[in-house]
Design a protein around this motif. Structure first.
Motif, short mmCIF file in Angstrom:
data_model
loop_
_atom_site.label_atom_id
_atom_site.label_comp_id
_atom_site.label_asym_id
_atom_site.label_seq_id
_atom_site.Cartn_x
_atom_site.Cartn_y
_atom_site.Cartn_z
N GLU A 1 93.44 108.01 92.13
CA GLU A 1 93.74 109.38 91.73
C GLU A 1 93.96 109.36 90.37
N GLY B 1 85.60 115.54 93.85
CA GLY B 1 85.55 115.71 95.12
C GLY B 1 87.13 116.11 95.79
N ASP B 2 87.36 116.09 96.91
CA ASP B 2 88.52 116.27 97.58
C ASP B 2 89.06 117.74 97.20
N GLY C 1 84.00 111.17 93.41
CA GLY C 1 83.11 110.16 93.87
C GLY C 1 81.71 110.33 93.11
N GLN D 1 82.00 118.89 94.12
CA GLN D 1 81.47 118.64 95.65
C GLN D 1 81.18 120.05 96.01
N GLU E 1 90.27 113.85 92.49
CA GLU E 1 89.64 112.36 92.89
C GLU E 1 88.19 112.72 92.69
N LEU F 1 80.29 112.29 99.15
CA LEU F 1 80.26 111.34 97.98
C LEU F 1 80.77 110.19 98.34
N ASP F 2 80.58 109.19 97.66
CA ASP F 2 81.31 107.86 97.76
C ASP F 2 82.32 107.73 97.01
N MET F 3 83.61 108.09 97.43
CA MET F 3 84.76 108.27 96.89
C MET F 3 85.29 106.99 96.06
N LYS G 1 94.75 104.73 95.32
CA LYS G 1 94.88 105.60 96.65
C LYS G 1 94.99 104.52 97.73
#
Ligand code: ADP
Ligand code: UDP
Length: 237
Positions: A90, A191-192, A181, A69, A179, A84-86, A123
């Motif tokens: 996890e 991401g994250d 996305g 990201q 994570e 992002l579309d998560m 999650k």
């Protein structure tokens, strides 16, 4: 880039819209939580340390050819990232037994895992992030088969890059959570965050815990130890 409306306030970060509909700002706060938010404390400088640490690690992963990201470090606590579309799962890889694996299987903490173990968790704080497998993810439509496959491949690729990075700095990468996305082109992107809040790191020689277990287990010097990890990696905070 300015923060616009708040999109989401999580346990440790707040996510803001920006003027660019494809980008978000992640604000790393000092809030530190454990046990599904049961234990929460404010730790001075933790947000700044994690923000800079995350930017450093994500940049290393980008350099290794892993799509992340990462866009730009904006300030002490803020980073600009791709929106992002998560995927609500996890991805955990374990090189050494610790944490929930030890509690679940009654194995000894510190046992080396060959090959490394991969686990998926849903999650969902209310359900205490239950462990799930590929079939749950596909059946409930949380991700496609191709995405499941790609998440595993990328999580193991991250292991190759980061195990070496930490090893060279005298640390053992015990386990970590990622994570993913989907970006505006449909590509799977990391991401994250990757920080000592979401992984386990031990000193290679003494096995001193250098991650969020210091907070979970009340060992003290949480942020000071995160700064020591950064310092060993050559990141001056
Ligand atoms: P939690 O939701 O577990 O309390 P955080 O406090 O870290 O966690 O909140 C950050 C939230 O932002 C998480 O839900 C995460 O999935 C989401 N997120 C992280 N990176 C991105 C991104 N690049 N795009 C959209 N959402 C993201
Ligand atoms: N982890 C995380 N967020 C979670 C659950 C786990 O970042 O919601 C990380 C954790 O820090 C560790 C790894 O994932 O590095 C494996 O965690 P584990 O399943 O052992 O759970 P724990 O005992 O840490 O709750």
């Amino acid at each position: 880039m300015q923060k616009r409306e708040e999109l989401y306030r999580g346990k440790a970060k707040t996510v803001y819209y920006t003027d660019d509909s494809d980008k978000l700002i992640l604000e790393f706060r000092n809030d530190t939580s454990a046990f599904d938010g049961e234990k929460i404390e404010q730790l001075d400088r933790k947000g700044e340390v994690n923000n800079k640490f995350n930017h450093f690690i994500m940049t290393k992963l980008e350099e290794a050819g892993i799509a992340t990201q990462v866009e730009q470090l904006l300030s002490d606590n803020d980073s600009l990232v791709k929106k992002l579309d998560m995927i609500p799962v996890e991805c955990v890889v374990r090189n050494v037994a610790a944490g929930s694996l030890v509690r679940r299987l009654g194995v000894e903490e510190g046992e080396s895992l060959t090959p490394p173990v991969f686990e998926f968790f849903l999650k969902n704080d209310a359900l205490h992030d239950p462990m799930i497998n590929d079939y749950h993810i596909m059946s409930f439509g949380w991700a496609t088969e191709a995405q499941v496959c790609e998440m595993k491949k990328l999580t193991f690729r991250v292991n190759e890059v980061l195990k070496t990075l930490f090893d060279d700095a005298g640390m053992l990468l015990v386990d970590y959570k990622l994570e993913f996305g989907v970006d505006n082109t449909g590509a799977l992107v990391l991401g994250d965050e990757f920080t000592p809040d979401g992984c386990r790191l031990w000193d290679k020689e003494t096995r001193k815990k250098m991650d969020k277990d210091r907070f979970r287990q009340g060992l003290g010097s949480v942020v000071e130890t995160y700064i020591e990890v950064a310092d060993r990696l050559g990141l001056k905070l």
